[in-house]
Design an enzyme around this catalytic site. Structure first.
Site, PDB file in Angstrom:
ATOM      1  N   ASP A  56       0.832  -1.197   0.000  1.00  0.00           N
ATOM      2  CA  ASP A  56       0.000   0.000   0.000  1.00  0.00           C
ATOM      3  C   ASP A  56       0.870   1.251   0.000  1.00  0.00           C
ATOM      4  O   ASP A  56       2.003   1.229   0.510  1.00  0.00           O
ATOM      5  CB  ASP A  56      -0.901   0.029   1.237  1.00  0.00           C
ATOM      6  CG  ASP A  56      -1.932  -1.092   1.232  1.00  0.00           C
ATOM      7  OD1 ASP A  56      -2.175  -1.658   0.153  1.00  0.00           O
ATOM      8  OD2 ASP A  56      -2.481  -1.390   2.305  1.00  0.00           O
ATOM      9  N   ARG A  57       0.331   2.316  -0.524  1.00  0.00           N
ATOM     10  CA  ARG A  57       1.086   3.570  -0.598  1.00  0.00           C
ATOM     11  C   ARG A  57       1.633   3.990   0.770  1.00  0.00           C
ATOM     12  O   ARG A  57       2.790   4.413   0.884  1.00  0.00           O
ATOM     13  CB  ARG A  57       0.183   4.689  -1.145  1.00  0.00           C
ATOM     14  CG  ARG A  57       0.885   6.035  -1.254  1.00  0.00           C
ATOM     15  CD  ARG A  57      -0.070   7.106  -1.739  1.00  0.00           C
ATOM     16  NE  ARG A  57      -1.173   7.281  -0.788  1.00  0.00           N
ATOM     17  CZ  ARG A  57      -2.222   8.071  -0.993  1.00  0.00           C
ATOM     18  NH1 ARG A  57      -2.344   8.715  -2.142  1.00  0.00           N
ATOM     19  NH2 ARG A  57      -3.166   8.172  -0.077  1.00  0.00           N
TER      20      ARG A  57
END
Length: 218
Positions: A56-57
């Site tokens: 995930d970012r």
């Protein structure tokens, strides 16, 4: 300067310490991504390495890159054949009642115009299993080490919020979203036939240090 992100490197693999805030792939809301910087990780090779999986970012830590197409296919098969082991460390907004356990919670995707998309517990969804153990407790927040058997989207985040009933600190989707999300891909190990495994551990990031968890023993 790019060498400082490298945790492991050989002729077919690189493991980098991806910083939080950087998406692996671009999207409609994320123009900047790791893809903009992958050419810096050629290190003498003509080909640009490619990510084998995603983080995930807002998750930092170990990300595997393949240095050629054949290696990319082999590493993808390793994931499919469960020859890859990973650990994550997270700080939760509370303390579980037990010290360790297994979360077996299938996940499905839902979407709405108001809230966008998210993953939820769905008995008809894809199987998702995470092992967990408590490493420390400080100021009413637990440090948890997760060892996922599967690699579903947002798996650790949903297993924390819905499985343990306590979201990850700073999670903007499944928690209160106050401060940075304290989720870190701590380690990865990929078995290889006839070769030593690809193996790396990423140090705890500045966000953990700033939150007072930089010296946690894991």
């Amino acid at each position: 300067m790019w060498e400082k992100y490298v945790l492991f490197i050989d002729g077919e693999a690189i493991v980098i310490d991806k910083p939080a805030g950087l998406a692996v792939h671009p999207g409609s809301r994320t123009r900047e991504s790791l893809e903009d910087y992958l050419h810096h990780f050629r290190f003498g090779f003509q080909r640009t390495p490619l990510p084998v999986h995603r983080l995930d970012r807002d998750t930092s830590g170990c990300l595997l890159l393949a240095r050629n197409p054949k290696a990319h296919k082999r590493f993808q098969r390793a994931f499919e054949d469960k020859k890859v082991s990973k650990t994550y460390v997270a700080v939760l907004d509370g303390v579980p009642e037990t010290q360790a356990g297994i979360i077996d919670m299938p996940l499905g995707k839902v979407s709405s115009a108001e809230e966008g998309w998210r993953m939820i517990h769905d008995p008809r969804g894809r199987p998702s299993v995470s092992h967990w153990k408590m490493a420390d407790v400080r100021d009413g927040r637990a440090v948890i080490v997760f060892s996922p058997e599967t690699g579903r989207t947002h798996q650790i985040r949903v297993h924390a919020s819905a499985g343990l009933g306590i979201p990850i600190s700073g999670d903007p989707v499944y928690g209160a979203g106050r401060g940075p999300m304290l989720l870190h891909a701590l380690s990865i190990r990929v078995e290889r036939d006839g070769k030593p495994p690809v193996e790396a551990t990423a140090p705890l990031p500045p966000t953990f240090v700033q939150a007072g968890f930089g010296d946690v023993r894991l």
